[in-house]
Scaffold this motif. Structure first.
Motif, PDB file in Angstrom:
ATOM      1  N   LEU A  82       0.815  -1.218   0.000  1.00  0.00           N
ATOM      2  CA  LEU A  82       0.000   0.000   0.000  1.00  0.00           C
ATOM      3  C   LEU A  82       0.845   1.263   0.000  1.00  0.00           C
ATOM      4  O   LEU A  82       1.961   1.274   0.519  1.00  0.00           O
ATOM      5  CB  LEU A  82      -0.901   0.052   1.254  1.00  0.00           C
ATOM      6  N   ARG A  83       0.256   2.321  -0.577  1.00  0.00           N
ATOM      7  CA  ARG A  83       0.764   3.673  -0.337  1.00  0.00           C
ATOM      8  C   ARG A  83      -0.228   4.335   0.615  1.00  0.00           C
ATOM      9  O   ARG A  83      -1.423   4.386   0.339  1.00  0.00           O
ATOM     10  CB  ARG A  83       0.816   4.484  -1.629  1.00  0.00           C
ATOM     11  N   VAL A  84       0.267   4.815   1.741  1.00  0.00           N
ATOM     12  CA  VAL A  84      -0.606   5.352   2.791  1.00  0.00           C
ATOM     13  C   VAL A  84      -0.154   6.772   3.116  1.00  0.00           C
ATOM     14  O   VAL A  84       1.047   7.026   3.272  1.00  0.00           O
ATOM     15  CB  VAL A  84      -0.520   4.481   4.070  1.00  0.00           C
ATOM     16  N   ARG A  85      -1.130   7.675   3.217  1.00  0.00           N
ATOM     17  CA  ARG A  85      -0.787   9.069   3.556  1.00  0.00           C
ATOM     18  C   ARG A  85      -1.624   9.532   4.743  1.00  0.00           C
ATOM     19  O   ARG A  85      -2.849   9.400   4.757  1.00  0.00           O
ATOM     20  CB  ARG A  85      -1.056   9.972   2.354  1.00  0.00           C
ATOM     21  N   GLY A  86      -0.975  10.055   5.774  1.00  0.00           N
ATOM     22  CA  GLY A  86      -1.710  10.515   6.944  1.00  0.00           C
ATOM     23  C   GLY A  86      -0.774  11.146   7.956  1.00  0.00           C
ATOM     24  O   GLY A  86       0.440  11.276   7.730  1.00  0.00           O
ATOM     25  N   GLU A  87      -1.368  11.532   9.092  1.00  0.00           N
ATOM     26  CA  GLU A  87      -0.572  12.170  10.151  1.00  0.00           C
ATOM     27  C   GLU A  87      -0.083  11.101  11.118  1.00  0.00           C
ATOM     28  O   GLU A  87      -0.876  10.272  11.596  1.00  0.00           O
ATOM     29  CB  GLU A  87      -1.429  13.202  10.900  1.00  0.00           C
ATOM     30  N   VAL A  88       1.205  11.115  11.387  1.00  0.00           N
ATOM     31  CA  VAL A  88       1.790  10.116  12.288  1.00  0.00           C
ATOM     32  C   VAL A  88       1.540  10.532  13.736  1.00  0.00           C
ATOM     33  O   VAL A  88       1.800  11.679  14.118  1.00  0.00           O
ATOM     34  CB  VAL A  88       3.311   9.981  12.044  1.00  0.00           C
ATOM     35  N   ARG A  89       1.007   9.587  14.503  1.00  0.00           N
ATOM     36  CA  ARG A  89       0.858   9.832  15.943  1.00  0.00           C
ATOM     37  C   ARG A  89       1.724   8.814  16.673  1.00  0.00           C
ATOM     38  O   ARG A  89       1.660   7.629  16.371  1.00  0.00           O
ATOM     39  CB  ARG A  89      -0.602   9.641  16.364  1.00  0.00           C
ATOM     40  N   GLY A  90       2.503   9.318  17.611  1.00  0.00           N
ATOM     41  CA  GLY A  90       3.314   8.389  18.412  1.00  0.00           C
ATOM     42  C   GLY A  90       2.508   8.026  19.634  1.00  0.00           C
ATOM     43  O   GLY A  90       1.725   8.824  20.129  1.00  0.00           O
ATOM     44  N   GLY A  91       2.640   6.837  20.130  1.00  0.00           N
ATOM     45  CA  GLY A  91       1.897   6.447  21.323  1.00  0.00           C
ATOM     46  C   GLY A  91       2.648   5.373  22.056  1.00  0.00           C
ATOM     47  O   GLY A  91       3.707   4.911  21.606  1.00  0.00           O
ATOM     48  N   PHE A  92       2.055   4.939  23.170  1.00  0.00           N
ATOM     49  CA  PHE A  92       2.680   3.899  23.974  1.00  0.00           C
ATOM     50  C   PHE A  92       2.896   2.634  23.155  1.00  0.00           C
ATOM     51  O   PHE A  92       3.878   1.915  23.322  1.00  0.00           O
ATOM     52  CB  PHE A  92       1.783   3.617  25.183  1.00  0.00           C
ATOM     53  N   TRP A  93       1.951   2.382  22.233  1.00  0.00           N
ATOM     54  CA  TRP A  93       2.043   1.142  21.442  1.00  0.00           C
ATOM     55  C   TRP A  93       2.787   1.344  20.123  1.00  0.00           C
ATOM     56  O   TRP A  93       2.788   0.497  19.263  1.00  0.00           O
ATOM     57  CB  TRP A  93       0.629   0.607  21.133  1.00  0.00           C
ATOM     58  N   GLY A  94       3.423   2.486  19.922  1.00  0.00           N
ATOM     59  CA  GLY A  94       4.159   2.721  18.672  1.00  0.00           C
ATOM     60  C   GLY A  94       3.413   3.683  17.750  1.00  0.00           C
ATOM     61  O   GLY A  94       2.468   4.354  18.153  1.00  0.00           O
ATOM     62  N   ARG A  95       3.854   3.716  16.491  1.00  0.00           N
ATOM     63  CA  ARG A  95       3.268   4.675  15.546  1.00  0.00           C
ATOM     64  C   ARG A  95       1.843   4.277  15.151  1.00  0.00           C
ATOM     65  O   ARG A  95       1.537   3.106  15.024  1.00  0.00           O
ATOM     66  CB  ARG A  95       4.102   4.732  14.259  1.00  0.00           C
TER      67      ARG A  95
END
Length: 696
Positions: free
Chosen positions: A99-112
């Motif tokens: 896939l090509r995926v486009r979006g905003e990366v959010r970091g969290g306790f469980w990773g991206r």
């Protein structure tokens, strides 16, 4: 006729019917799909495009139903979450899919993580330019719109309309020759539809990029050309020359009015009166805007202009947007003029929509015969069955409330004489200078810039509606001191019925809270006779408090009213708040305006509402209010019905593009004089049929 698809109908709805319309339909923003970012290089908050393989995909039911997909690109992994999804989505994102995926990366306790990113199969070459995101409506997908724009750009003819000596102050660097060279329109549009990825996105978003500047310059030039053309066309038309035709030795009608008035005119009123009289004496139709703050005395200036017209043997009409305002004018004008007109066997006629048939027929007869030298009323004045004997001057009050078609209808009333009536438009919403230079370039503007003596300054207070009880106590004290109070109910955009129920509930609550005080109610749904009775009771002083919807916004004049309470003030526009405030401070008593505001469930006011209320508390100067109102709302909304709802400036911003506006104002007359065909082409390209709006 071929049936149109929903997407084609949507294009028509957006006004995108000509190739040039599509070419000028510019992106709202852009997405960068030209590069792939490895997951290990992403940071929280980055908007990125990744290319990765699906390693897990499942529908989770807790805490709510969602599709959770894990992808990896060899440098790291990321979880994609979708709270709304279809079986086709699950199929596209099955395990093993690339896939090509486009979006905003959010970091969290469980990773991206990415929430609801855009995704598609990783196929084909990466685009070479930023991907445009266009303004659209339902039924019109971005992909369809992009194809339509690309097709239009391939077909549209964009010959240069700006002659070499009239290039706008916009340049770009030409790498090949190391020179500065102007952008032309085609280059600018091609660039803005598909900007190269190395461009600074900020210059596209704030419209400071040279390609944007070129478009704004061309748009401002089209507007100036259109208005100058309208002004020149009007200069070729003929209007009655209105010079007083008094008998030898007898004073002119306007002089007799001045002698009879119980007050002296201010210097500003005299100056403006002379400007108007000078226009009326010319054989060219006057097209003048008379602006002055609330209470500056525009009506008496209009009455003097009417006197000049009637003295020359012609008729005058005064038109106001509401019956209450029209009646206010009528009462004043009757008092001033009827004794003077009676001696000449003439009178002032009254014409509104809800008149009884017999009364209306009598009025129409007097207007047609010329016995009614002055006609005052609402939109009823311009209806087809109203035949004037010889209308020479039309005065339109609160002109921004009248649409173009209505102003054109007024101008038709003298067509059988082969003449145009003179037009005097009045506004209590002063026009900021940049707006006058742009939207009103075809108008002569007269300004009454001083208030008559004796007006008391109005103190404005902002009070949260949690303290409403204290306001009611203040009302009781004012009424006990022999003063009167307005209470204006909130404007509820969605529904006149809600407006009404709110006003009715407030009326009941205030009647209970103020025993022994007569509390009246006024709203737009009441029959005319009832409205009239309520206003009479308030004017005469028998009613202490008047609860009203915004029908009292303009024109109501009760000098004994010293307190104005505006409930839910945060829902009103700035100029409307200023107009309402102008209803008090008309007598000698110290006056106040209380802006009751509600912060709603959020507990705080929005920035726009805060800006409006702050402006009201800081200044009572209508010109400063208008300047801030323009900043907050922009010209399209500020002008209301002048352009029949069309904001003619889509790209230029009067607050920031002053230099381009100055260039356009200088270039327009040169272009019309030296390159008339190019000027016509330029107007048609940018405005099409909208240029007619500027001629009204």
């Amino acid at each position: 006729m071929v049936d149109q698809s929903p997407a084609q109908k949507a294009l028509v709805k957006l006004g995108l019917t000509r190739p040039i319309d599509l070419a000028l339909h510019l992106p709202l923003r852009y997405e960068d799909e030209t590069r792939i970012t490895p997951l290990r290089n992403t940071r929280e908050g980055d908007m990125v495009q990744i290319e990765a393989t699906v390693t897990a995909s499942e529908v989770q039911l807790h805490p709510r139903r969602q599709l959770v997909v894990t992808v990896e690109d060899g440098t790291g992994s990321c979880e994609l979450r979708f709270f709304s999804f279809y079986p086709s989505h699950q199929k596209t994102m099955a395990v093993g899919a690339r896939l090509r995926v486009r979006g905003e990366v959010r970091g969290g306790f469980w990773g991206r993580q990415m929430l609801h990113p855009a995704f598609r199969k990783a196929e084909g070459e990466l685009p070479q330019a930023l991907t445009p995101i266009y303004p659209t409506v339902a039924q019109l997908p971005q992909a369809y719109l992009r194809r339509a724009v690309a097709s239009a750009m391939a077909r549209v003819e964009l010959p240069e309309t700006l002659p070499p000596g009239l290039q706008p102050p916009v340049a770009r660097f030409d790498r090949e020759n190391g020179l500065q060279r102007p952008w032309n329109l085609r280059e600018s549009l091609l660039f803005l539809h598909h900007p190269s990825p190395d461009v600074a996105l900020a210059t596209l978003q704030d419209h400071s990029h040279p390609a944007w500047q070129r478009l704004k310059a061309e748009e401002l030039l089209a507007q100036q050309l259109s208005q100058l053309t309208a002004k020149r066309e009007r200069a070729l038309l003929r209007a009655p020359e209105l010079r007083p035709a008094q008998a030898a030795g007898a004073p002119a009608l306007h002089e007799r009015l001045l002698a009879a008035l119980p007050f002296a005119l201010t210097a500003a009123q005299r100056r403006v009166g002379e400007e108007i009289a000078h226009d009326l004496a010319r054989p060219v139709p006057m097209h003048r805007l008379l602006q002055g703050d609330v209470g500056s005395g525009k009506t008496v200036v209009a009455a003097l202009a009417a006197c000049v017209c009637m003295d020359a043997g012609w008729q005058c009409a005064l038109m106001a947007p509401t019956e209450i305002l029209a009646e206010q004018h009528f009462t004043k004008l009757i008092g001033w003029l009827e004794p003077l007109l009676a001696e000449r066997g003439q009178q002032v006629a009254w014409l509104v929509g809800g008149q009884k048939k017999k009364e209306r027929a009598a009025m129409l007869e007097r207007i047609a015969s010329g016995a009614a030298a002055l006609v005052v009323g609402t939109h009823a004045v311009i209806q087809e069955q109203v035949q004037f004997k010889n209308l020479a001057l039309a005065v339109i009050d609160e002109q921004h409330r009248f649409g173009v078609a209505q102003r054109l209808a007024l101008r038709q009333k003298l067509a059988r004489h082969g003449l145009e009536p003179h037009l005097l438009m009045m506004s209590a919403t002063p026009i900021p200078r940049t707006l006058a230079m742009s939207y009103y370039a075809d108008l002569d503007v007269s300004t009454i810039d001083e208030l008559p003596p004796g007006r008391t300054p109005v103190v404005t207070k902002l009070i949260a509606d949690s303290r409403k009880d204290q306001v009611v106590e203040r009302i009781a004290a004012q009424v006990a001191a022999g003063r009167q109070v307005y209470w204006v109910c909130p404007l509820i955009e969605e529904s006149e019925a809600l407006d009404l129920s709110n006003a009715t509930a407030t009326h009941v609550a205030l009647s209970e809270a103020l025993p022994g005080v007569t509390v009246g109610l006024l709203h737009s749904r009441m029959p005319s006779a009832e409205k009239k009775a309520v206003m009479e009771a308030f004017k005469s002083g028998t009613m202490g408090v008047l609860v009203s919807t915004t029908v009292i916004e303009v024109g109501v004049d009760v000098p004994n009213a010293s307190l104005m309470v505006i409930e839910h003030a945060e829902r009103f526009g700035l100029s409307q708040l200023h107009q309402l405030r102008g209803r008090v401070g008309r007598g000698a008593a110290a006056s106040a305006c209380v802006l009751l505001y509600s912060t709603g469930d959020s507990g705080r006011l929005g920035e726009t509402a805060k800006g409006r209320l702050k402006a009201m508390a800081e200044t009572t100067d209508g010109f400063e209010i208008a300047r801030r109102d323009l900043e907050i709302r922009g010209p399209g909304e500020f002008l209301g019905a002048r352009q029949s709802g069309d904001a003619l400036l889509r790209f230029a911003d009067l607050a920031t593009d002053g230099a381009l506006l100055d260039w356009a104002r200088e270039a327009a007359p040169q272009m019309l004089d030296q390159h008339p065909l190019l000027a016509e082409q330029h107007i048609q390209r940018w405005l099409g049929t909208k240029s007619d709006y500027l001629k009204a």
